[in-house]
Design an enzyme around this catalytic site. Sequence first.
Site, PDB file in Angstrom:
ATOM      1  N   GLY A  27       0.818  -1.205   0.000  1.00 48.66           N
ATOM      2  CA  GLY A  27       0.000   0.000   0.000  1.00 48.66           C
ATOM      3  C   GLY A  27       0.850   1.251   0.000  1.00 48.66           C
ATOM      4  N   GLY A  29       0.543   5.152   1.372  1.00 51.74           N
ATOM      5  CA  GLY A  29      -0.216   6.156   2.093  1.00 51.74           C
ATOM      6  C   GLY A  29       0.313   7.532   1.745  1.00 51.74           C
ATOM      7  N   PHE A  31       1.993   9.358   3.684  1.00 50.65           N
ATOM      8  CA  PHE A  31       3.245   9.640   4.399  1.00 50.65           C
ATOM      9  C   PHE A  31       4.318   8.580   4.202  1.00 50.65           C
ATOM     10  CE2 PHE A  31       0.042  12.171   6.315  1.00 50.65           C
ATOM     11  CZ  PHE A  31       0.685  13.367   6.550  1.00 50.65           C
ATOM     12  N   GLY A  32       4.007   7.515   3.524  1.00 49.94           N
ATOM     13  CA  GLY A  32       5.017   6.479   3.336  1.00 49.94           C
ATOM     14  C   GLY A  32       4.457   5.319   2.554  1.00 49.94           C
ATOM     15  N   LYS A  49       6.062  -0.923   7.362  1.00 50.75           N
ATOM     16  CA  LYS A  49       5.649   0.436   7.010  1.00 50.75           C
ATOM     17  C   LYS A  49       6.879   1.339   7.084  1.00 50.75           C
ATOM     18  CE  LYS A  49       2.202   3.924   8.080  1.00 50.75           C
ATOM     19  NZ  LYS A  49       0.951   4.234   8.751  1.00 50.75           N
ATOM     20  N   ASP A 141      -8.267   9.578  12.345  1.00 54.35           N
ATOM     21  CA  ASP A 141      -8.227   9.418  10.882  1.00 54.35           C
ATOM     22  C   ASP A 141      -9.008   8.162  10.481  1.00 54.35           C
ATOM     23  OD1 ASP A 141      -7.648  10.146   8.313  1.00 54.35           O
ATOM     24  OD2 ASP A 141      -5.606   9.378   8.312  1.00 54.35           O
TER      25      ASP A 141
HETATM   26  N1  LIG Z   1      -0.199  -4.760   8.413  1.00 52.44           N
HETATM   27  C1  LIG Z   1      -0.641  -4.606   7.168  1.00 52.44           C
HETATM   28  N2  LIG Z   1      -0.947  -5.693   6.423  1.00 52.44           N
HETATM   29  C2  LIG Z   1      -1.412  -5.564   5.155  1.00 52.44           C
HETATM   30  N3  LIG Z   1      -1.599  -4.388   4.530  1.00 52.44           N
HETATM   31  C3  LIG Z   1      -1.311  -3.259   5.224  1.00 52.44           C
HETATM   32  C4  LIG Z   1      -0.813  -3.307   6.566  1.00 52.44           C
HETATM   33  N4  LIG Z   1      -0.611  -2.034   6.990  1.00 52.44           N
HETATM   34  C5  LIG Z   1      -0.971  -1.246   5.960  1.00 52.44           C
HETATM   35  N5  LIG Z   1      -1.389  -1.963   4.895  1.00 52.44           N
HETATM   36  C6  LIG Z   1      -1.871  -1.447   3.596  1.00 52.44           C
HETATM   37  O1  LIG Z   1      -1.224  -0.202   3.303  1.00 52.44           O
HETATM   38  C7  LIG Z   1      -2.201   0.852   3.228  1.00 52.44           C
HETATM   39  C8  LIG Z   1      -1.609   2.144   3.793  1.00 52.44           C
HETATM   40  O2  LIG Z   1      -1.272   1.915   5.150  1.00 52.44           O
HETATM   41  P1  LIG Z   1      -1.353   3.079   6.242  1.00 52.44           P
HETATM   42  O3  LIG Z   1      -2.744   3.642   6.256  1.00 52.44           O
HETATM   43  O4  LIG Z   1      -0.846   2.532   7.525  1.00 52.44           O
HETATM   44  O5  LIG Z   1      -0.334   4.119   5.601  1.00 52.44           O
HETATM   45  P2  LIG Z   1      -0.315   5.724   5.702  1.00 52.44           P
HETATM   46  O6  LIG Z   1       0.890   6.180   4.965  1.00 52.44           O
HETATM   47  O7  LIG Z   1      -0.392   6.134   7.135  1.00 52.44           O
HETATM   48  O8  LIG Z   1      -1.663   6.113   4.939  1.00 52.44           O
HETATM   49  P3  LIG Z   1      -2.544   7.476   5.032  1.00 52.44           P
HETATM   50  O9  LIG Z   1      -1.766   8.472   5.790  1.00 52.44           O
HETATM   51  O10 LIG Z   1      -2.792   7.853   3.606  1.00 52.44           O
HETATM   52  O11 LIG Z   1      -3.820   7.071   5.744  1.00 52.44           O
HETATM   53  C9  LIG Z   1      -3.433   0.323   3.974  1.00 52.44           C
HETATM   54  O12 LIG Z   1      -4.631   0.901   3.490  1.00 52.44           O
HETATM   55  C10 LIG Z   1      -3.367  -1.159   3.692  1.00 52.44           C
HETATM   56  O13 LIG Z   1      -3.962  -1.451   2.438  1.00 52.44           O
END
Ligand SMILES: Nc1ncnc2c1ncn2[C@@H]1O[C@H](COP(=O)(O)OP(=O)(O)OP(=O)(O)O)[C@@H](O)[C@H]1O
Length: 285
Positions: A27, A29, A31-32, A49, A141
């Site tokens: 995935g 996001g 931020f990363g 992540k 969020d």
């Molecule tokens: N433990 C995990 N197992 C499987 N997929 C995951 C996991 N953690 C995250 N993902 C996938 O990665 C995506 C992005 O993860 P996450 O929301 O933690 O990132 P983010 O950078 O904080 O995103 P945002 O800030 O845009 O909400 C999730 O929607 C999911 O599809």
Amino acid sequence: MPHFKVGKGENEITTSKGKYELVGKLGQGSFGSVFSCIRQSDKQVFAMKCESLNAERPRLPHEANVLLALNLLKSPHFVEMIDNGQIAGRFQFVIIRLVGQNLWDVRLKVKQFTLSTSLMIGIQTLAALRDLHRVGWLHRDIKPPNFCIGRPDEETFHTIFILDFGLCRKIALKGKDIRTPRKECAFRGTTRYASLAAHDSLFRKCCYQQMHTILLYLDSLQYGNIPDYDFIYHQVIAAASVHRVDLEAAPNWDQKAKSCFSLRMDQDMEVQLTTTIVFNVRDTD
Ligand SMILES: Nc1ncnc2c1ncn2[C@@H]1O[C@H](COP(=O)(O)OP(=O)(O)OP(=O)(O)O)[C@@H](O)[C@H]1O
């Protein structure tokens, strides 16, 4: 949206706890990026992540702290943090348990959730939030991509997990009153999911009475109120009963199952609250 890439020669990461090989992207996001990785010692697959060390407002160290705290409460809706660390000059990372697709992607795949699946998702996401509040955190969020189902090859395939604690805020400290809200603060979260009116028109199509009651109730909550999770839960149960919905039916994303094999929802909701909890996020940092 910044796209974060792992460079050449960086697909193997070693920490004091183990060695991991990055194998694919799960995935992206704002931020990363999230990658799947294999722990070399036992070939178990996890999610990693990553966030650039040059991020203007780093969120990952905070997320790692929240995950550590959450792991103390054995909620079935939290993912376990396995490891964390950083690659000097490049990025920092947390390694967490691998779960399945997020609810946004699942819905795109199955096109439309049945009422039974929607209500089951409602109950489990409510339980996940209740558990988060029990340990004194606000998520700030809440949106479908931040909830994932379990993996098809595991018993958790019908369980919903809550993810992404980068914007979490601690509002209840042990032995102290909840934090005083500030008079003004900037909006936190994702505006797309913030409109009460949008939800209202959506729910007009089904279970209007119960969903309207839930939305009105949520809107009436003030900073410092402890939400009545039981009340919301019983509205969902009432909606299921009015529409003769079997809440133990298999969810849409599992065509093969005969019934929902996640933990029994009533048992899950019966856990008593022991900590101070607040719900309204608008007044907090
Ligand atoms: N433990 C995990 N197992 C499987 N997929 C995951 C996991 N953690 C995250 N993902 C996938 O990665 C995506 C992005 O993860 P996450 O929301 O933690 O990132 P983010 O950078 O904080 O995103 P945002 O800030 O845009 O909400 C999730 O929607 C999911 O599809």
